[in-house]
Scaffold this motif. Sequence first.
Motif, PDB file in Angstrom:
ATOM      1  N   LEU A  86      20.490  91.221  60.565  1.00  0.00           N
ATOM      2  CA  LEU A  86      20.122  91.474  58.912  1.00  0.00           C
ATOM      3  C   LEU A  86      18.926  91.177  58.524  1.00  0.00           C
ATOM      4  O   LEU A  86      18.196  91.748  57.675  1.00  0.00           O
ATOM      5  CB  LEU A  86      21.411  90.831  58.125  1.00  0.00           C
ATOM      6  N   LEU A  87      18.456  89.777  58.961  1.00  0.00           N
ATOM      7  CA  LEU A  87      17.181  89.325  58.509  1.00  0.00           C
ATOM      8  C   LEU A  87      15.947  90.231  59.094  1.00  0.00           C
ATOM      9  O   LEU A  87      15.049  90.423  58.447  1.00  0.00           O
ATOM     10  CB  LEU A  87      16.969  88.042  59.044  1.00  0.00           C
ATOM     11  N   GLY A  88      16.187  90.940  60.220  1.00  0.00           N
ATOM     12  CA  GLY A  88      15.300  91.921  60.653  1.00  0.00           C
ATOM     13  C   GLY A  88      15.253  93.251  60.005  1.00  0.00           C
ATOM     14  O   GLY A  88      14.201  93.731  59.734  1.00  0.00           O
ATOM     15  N   ILE A  89      16.599  93.568  59.685  1.00  0.00           N
ATOM     16  CA  ILE A  89      16.334  94.821  58.746  1.00  0.00           C
ATOM     17  C   ILE A  89      15.645  94.641  57.356  1.00  0.00           C
ATOM     18  O   ILE A  89      14.906  95.316  57.015  1.00  0.00           O
ATOM     19  CB  ILE A  89      17.786  95.111  58.461  1.00  0.00           C
ATOM     20  N   ARG A  90      16.062  93.408  56.724  1.00  0.00           N
ATOM     21  CA  ARG A  90      15.403  93.359  55.449  1.00  0.00           C
ATOM     22  C   ARG A  90      13.940  93.069  55.664  1.00  0.00           C
ATOM     23  O   ARG A  90      13.313  93.434  54.802  1.00  0.00           O
ATOM     24  CB  ARG A  90      16.140  91.968  54.919  1.00  0.00           C
ATOM     25  N   THR A  91      13.225  92.199  56.661  1.00  0.00           N
ATOM     26  CA  THR A  91      11.999  92.147  56.764  1.00  0.00           C
ATOM     27  C   THR A  91      11.225  93.449  56.992  1.00  0.00           C
ATOM     28  O   THR A  91      10.414  93.651  56.417  1.00  0.00           O
ATOM     29  CB  THR A  91      11.718  91.297  58.093  1.00  0.00           C
ATOM     30  N   LYS A  92      11.889  94.258  57.830  1.00  0.00           N
ATOM     31  CA  LYS A  92      11.321  95.444  58.380  1.00  0.00           C
ATOM     32  C   LYS A  92      11.385  96.715  57.435  1.00  0.00           C
ATOM     33  O   LYS A  92      10.444  97.493  56.963  1.00  0.00           O
ATOM     34  CB  LYS A  92      11.682  96.089  59.528  1.00  0.00           C
ATOM     35  N   SER A  93      12.425  96.734  56.589  1.00  0.00           N
ATOM     36  CA  SER A  93      12.730  97.719  55.543  1.00  0.00           C
ATOM     37  C   SER A  93      13.593  97.459  54.393  1.00  0.00           C
ATOM     38  O   SER A  93      14.821  97.599  54.688  1.00  0.00           O
ATOM     39  CB  SER A  93      13.256  99.137  56.256  1.00  0.00           C
TER      40      SER A  93
END
Length: 122
Positions: A86-93
């Motif tokens: 989820l943090l990756g998603i938020r960071t990327k998009s």
Amino acid sequence: MTSWMVFLCALAALGCVSAQGNRYENFNTDAIIQNERILLAYYKCVMDKGPCTKDGKNFKRALPETLSTACGRCSSKQKAVVRSLLLGIRTKSEPRFMELLDKYDPERLNRDSLYKFLITGV
């Protein structure tokens, strides 16, 4: 396209973790992140923008509970996987992250709990 991969990876892992219990305790998120085609397919599935595979259907079915409980029924390992994705998603998009949250928590009833989980892992 990198943001699509991260987004779909998270969706896939979220669904796997909740729908399959301990089966995905050692889920390899890096392998999914590297496959843009698979991630895009999962994203389209859970967002009702394309067909679903059997796993995609399981992910889609588990996603509402996973997000609404901030991974409340997840093991420690599963929480780490979900949080990372989820943090990756938020960071990327951020827009895709918000689209996901808006779809599965349209009334924003669990946002505070989910954000707390993302910050603390608890």
